[in-house]
Design a protein around this motif. Structure first.
Motif, PDB file in Angstrom:
ATOM      1  N   VAL A   1      50.633  49.050  65.289  1.00  0.00           N
ATOM      2  CA  VAL A   1      51.790  47.749  64.821  1.00  0.00           C
ATOM      3  C   VAL A   1      51.027  46.787  63.724  1.00  0.00           C
ATOM      4  O   VAL A   1      50.931  46.752  62.557  1.00  0.00           O
ATOM      5  CB  VAL A   1      53.252  47.473  65.383  1.00  0.00           C
ATOM      6  N   MET A   2      50.193  46.749  64.586  1.00  0.00           N
ATOM      7  CA  MET A   2      48.572  45.344  63.770  1.00  0.00           C
ATOM      8  C   MET A   2      48.212  46.290  62.649  1.00  0.00           C
ATOM      9  O   MET A   2      47.833  45.560  62.046  1.00  0.00           O
ATOM     10  CB  MET A   2      47.854  45.663  64.517  1.00  0.00           C
ATOM     11  N   GLN A   3      47.698  47.471  62.918  1.00  0.00           N
ATOM     12  CA  GLN A   3      47.321  48.233  62.020  1.00  0.00           C
ATOM     13  C   GLN A   3      47.881  47.960  60.540  1.00  0.00           C
ATOM     14  O   GLN A   3      47.078  48.240  59.710  1.00  0.00           O
ATOM     15  CB  GLN A   3      46.767  49.968  62.193  1.00  0.00           C
ATOM     16  N   ALA A   4      49.002  48.507  60.799  1.00  0.00           N
ATOM     17  CA  ALA A   4      50.436  48.271  59.848  1.00  0.00           C
ATOM     18  C   ALA A   4      50.527  46.728  59.113  1.00  0.00           C
ATOM     19  O   ALA A   4      49.905  47.274  57.576  1.00  0.00           O
ATOM     20  CB  ALA A   4      51.456  49.175  60.115  1.00  0.00           C
ATOM     21  N   LEU A   5      50.040  45.863  59.765  1.00  0.00           N
ATOM     22  CA  LEU A   5      50.715  44.757  59.651  1.00  0.00           C
ATOM     23  C   LEU A   5      48.615  44.227  58.637  1.00  0.00           C
ATOM     24  O   LEU A   5      48.748  43.555  57.439  1.00  0.00           O
ATOM     25  CB  LEU A   5      50.619  43.755  60.265  1.00  0.00           C
ATOM     26  N   LEU A   6      48.205  44.273  59.245  1.00  0.00           N
ATOM     27  CA  LEU A   6      46.866  44.637  58.548  1.00  0.00           C
ATOM     28  C   LEU A   6      46.732  44.987  57.046  1.00  0.00           C
ATOM     29  O   LEU A   6      45.964  44.484  55.797  1.00  0.00           O
ATOM     30  CB  LEU A   6      45.452  44.974  59.297  1.00  0.00           C
ATOM     31  N   GLU A   7      47.517  46.382  57.025  1.00  0.00           N
ATOM     32  CA  GLU A   7      47.782  46.681  55.682  1.00  0.00           C
ATOM     33  C   GLU A   7      48.570  45.689  54.742  1.00  0.00           C
ATOM     34  O   GLU A   7      48.427  46.007  54.027  1.00  0.00           O
ATOM     35  CB  GLU A   7      47.790  48.721  56.002  1.00  0.00           C
ATOM     36  N   ALA A   8      49.016  45.839  55.583  1.00  0.00           N
ATOM     37  CA  ALA A   8      49.624  44.768  54.539  1.00  0.00           C
ATOM     38  C   ALA A   8      49.084  43.606  53.943  1.00  0.00           C
ATOM     39  O   ALA A   8      49.022  43.024  52.454  1.00  0.00           O
ATOM     40  CB  ALA A   8      50.704  44.145  55.607  1.00  0.00           C
ATOM     41  N   LYS A   9      48.660  42.989  54.772  1.00  0.00           N
ATOM     42  CA  LYS A   9      47.259  42.364  54.985  1.00  0.00           C
ATOM     43  C   LYS A   9      46.108  42.197  53.331  1.00  0.00           C
ATOM     44  O   LYS A   9      46.042  41.646  52.506  1.00  0.00           O
ATOM     45  CB  LYS A   9      47.001  41.571  55.848  1.00  0.00           C
ATOM     46  N   GLN A  10      46.310  43.517  53.460  1.00  0.00           N
ATOM     47  CA  GLN A  10      44.729  44.140  52.418  1.00  0.00           C
ATOM     48  C   GLN A  10      45.558  44.024  51.247  1.00  0.00           C
ATOM     49  O   GLN A  10      44.825  44.209  50.216  1.00  0.00           O
ATOM     50  CB  GLN A  10      44.576  45.650  53.788  1.00  0.00           C
ATOM     51  N   GLN A  11      46.900  45.153  50.897  1.00  0.00           N
ATOM     52  CA  GLN A  11      47.623  44.663  50.368  1.00  0.00           C
ATOM     53  C   GLN A  11      47.585  43.458  49.072  1.00  0.00           C
ATOM     54  O   GLN A  11      48.751  43.846  48.352  1.00  0.00           O
ATOM     55  CB  GLN A  11      49.294  45.691  49.910  1.00  0.00           C
ATOM     56  N   GLY A  12      47.771  42.550  49.816  1.00  0.00           N
ATOM     57  CA  GLY A  12      48.180  41.698  49.442  1.00  0.00           C
ATOM     58  C   GLY A  12      49.727  41.087  49.396  1.00  0.00           C
ATOM     59  O   GLY A  12      50.302  40.195  48.932  1.00  0.00           O
ATOM     60  N   LEU A  13      50.643  41.375  50.292  1.00  0.00           N
ATOM     61  CA  LEU A  13      51.658  41.155  50.666  1.00  0.00           C
ATOM     62  C   LEU A  13      52.099  39.794  51.975  1.00  0.00           C
ATOM     63  O   LEU A  13      53.152  39.059  51.715  1.00  0.00           O
ATOM     64  CB  LEU A  13      52.079  42.378  51.149  1.00  0.00           C
ATOM     65  N   THR A  14      51.291  39.580  52.458  1.00  0.00           N
ATOM     66  CA  THR A  14      50.304  38.481  53.211  1.00  0.00           C
ATOM     67  C   THR A  14      49.525  37.582  53.071  1.00  0.00           C
ATOM     68  O   THR A  14      48.200  38.530  53.321  1.00  0.00           O
ATOM     69  CB  THR A  14      51.229  39.287  54.380  1.00  0.00           C
ATOM     70  N   GLU A  15      48.512  36.678  52.831  1.00  0.00           N
ATOM     71  CA  GLU A  15      47.551  35.918  53.460  1.00  0.00           C
ATOM     72  C   GLU A  15      47.423  36.220  54.484  1.00  0.00           C
ATOM     73  O   GLU A  15      45.742  36.794  54.622  1.00  0.00           O
ATOM     74  CB  GLU A  15      48.008  34.499  52.375  1.00  0.00           C
ATOM     75  N   HIS A  16      48.312  35.847  55.113  1.00  0.00           N
ATOM     76  CA  HIS A  16      47.351  35.516  57.019  1.00  0.00           C
ATOM     77  C   HIS A  16      48.944  36.415  57.896  1.00  0.00           C
ATOM     78  O   HIS A  16      49.530  36.984  57.506  1.00  0.00           O
ATOM     79  CB  HIS A  16      47.263  34.560  57.643  1.00  0.00           C
ATOM     80  N   ILE A  17      47.583  37.184  59.022  1.00  0.00           N
ATOM     81  CA  ILE A  17      48.439  37.707  59.872  1.00  0.00           C
ATOM     82  C   ILE A  17      48.377  37.486  61.502  1.00  0.00           C
ATOM     83  O   ILE A  17      47.060  36.722  61.812  1.00  0.00           O
ATOM     84  CB  ILE A  17      48.883  39.359  60.266  1.00  0.00           C
ATOM     85  N   GLY A  18      49.349  38.005  62.306  1.00  0.00           N
ATOM     86  CA  GLY A  18      49.671  37.264  63.395  1.00  0.00           C
ATOM     87  C   GLY A  18      50.173  37.897  64.199  1.00  0.00           C
ATOM     88  O   GLY A  18      50.979  38.483  64.265  1.00  0.00           O
TER      89      GLY A  18
END
Length: 268
Positions: free
Chosen positions: A110-127
């Motif tokens: 789930v963290m890797q999927a969230l990181l992918e969202a960040k890399q796609q520019g959908l979110t500036e930060h994740i946590g």
């Protein structure tokens, strides 16, 4: 600190109530808003932000991914849906809402999927949110400490969570406190009322000042203009060392939110 020190929470607010709360908060000076997929109010939050006519770059918007969207093929589409509702191209922060160990969630996946969202520019930060020490460490191990902006956790004078807070602060992960007023239970605490009288403020402001003074970000919610303003001015209150020490003694490990299927084994 990545997360703004003061934001507006929207948990349990819906319909016109949440629209009015967000619009009023933005009007009186709030610039951070916290929502979540499970709150079912992202569209209303988006509407309120649009109607405020503030520039998007003035605002910090947080949302949280719900458990049913944790699968790698679901997470990014669900976040894109959140963005549509919020009327923005990207949020500032996306969190995993609960670690849900009993549902068999793979933290690494789930963290890797969230990181992918960040890399796609959908979110500036994740946590993350509601993670204990062990699961926070798993999140760190899976995507790297530099990518974890915050752990949003329940914290109040009655639930001080010293071990987890100490771990997060040592790792330089922002601590976001939710339920800082413990559903209002701390408001009638004799000690907080006494300290409030000394400062000529409310017990709610004292509880928020206590959290802020420890370096936590806070996200209280309110539907009343006067309370929204009062909460915001808690940032101006400076508690003494003795007052902070006295509040530290109120800790009773009293947790308000502990869903059996979603919560981890908490650090005592």
């Amino acid at each position: 600190m990545i997360v703004p020190k003061f934001g507006l929470g929207t948990f349990r607010l819906s319909g016109q109530t949440v629209i009015d709360s967000v619009k009023t908060a933005l009007e009186v000076g709030y610039r951070a808003v916290d929502t979540a997929q499970i709150y079912a109010n992202e569209a209303e939050v988006g509407q309120a932000i649009a109607e405020s006519q503030l520039n998007r770059d003035e605002l910090f918007i947080t949302t949280k991914i719900w458990t049913e969207n944790y699968a790698p093929e679901k997470l990014i589409p669900s976040l894109k849906d959140s963005l549509r509702k919020l009327r923005t191209d990207a949020v500032n922060l996306s969190l995993i809402h609960w670690p849900a160990p009993k549902l068999g969630v793979s933290i690494a996946e789930v963290m890797q999927a969230l990181l992918e969202a960040k890399q796609q520019g959908l979110t500036e930060h994740i946590g993350i949110s509601n993670f204990n020490i062990e699961l926070t460490q798993q999140a760190i191990d899976s995507i790297g400490l530099q990518h974890i902006a915050t752990n949003q956790i329940e914290l109040s004078p009655y639930l001080q969570n010293h071990r987890l807070v100490g771990f997060l602060q040592a790792q330089k992960i922002d601590v976001t406190s939710y339920m800082t007023l413990a559903y209002g239970k701390v408001l009638n605490d004799p000690l907080l009322l006494e300290i409030a009288a000394q400062h000529q403020v409310s017990s709610a402001q004292i509880a928020l000042a206590w959290a802020l003074q420890q370096g936590f970000a806070v996200i209280p919610s309110s539907t009343k203009r006067e309370h929204l303003i009062a909460n915001l001015t808690a940032q101006e209150i400076q508690l003494t060392k003795d007052e902070m020490a006295a509040i530290a003694k109120l800790d009773r490990n009293a947790r308000e939110v502990n869903p059996e299927q979603l919560a981890p084994l908490w650090d005592e």
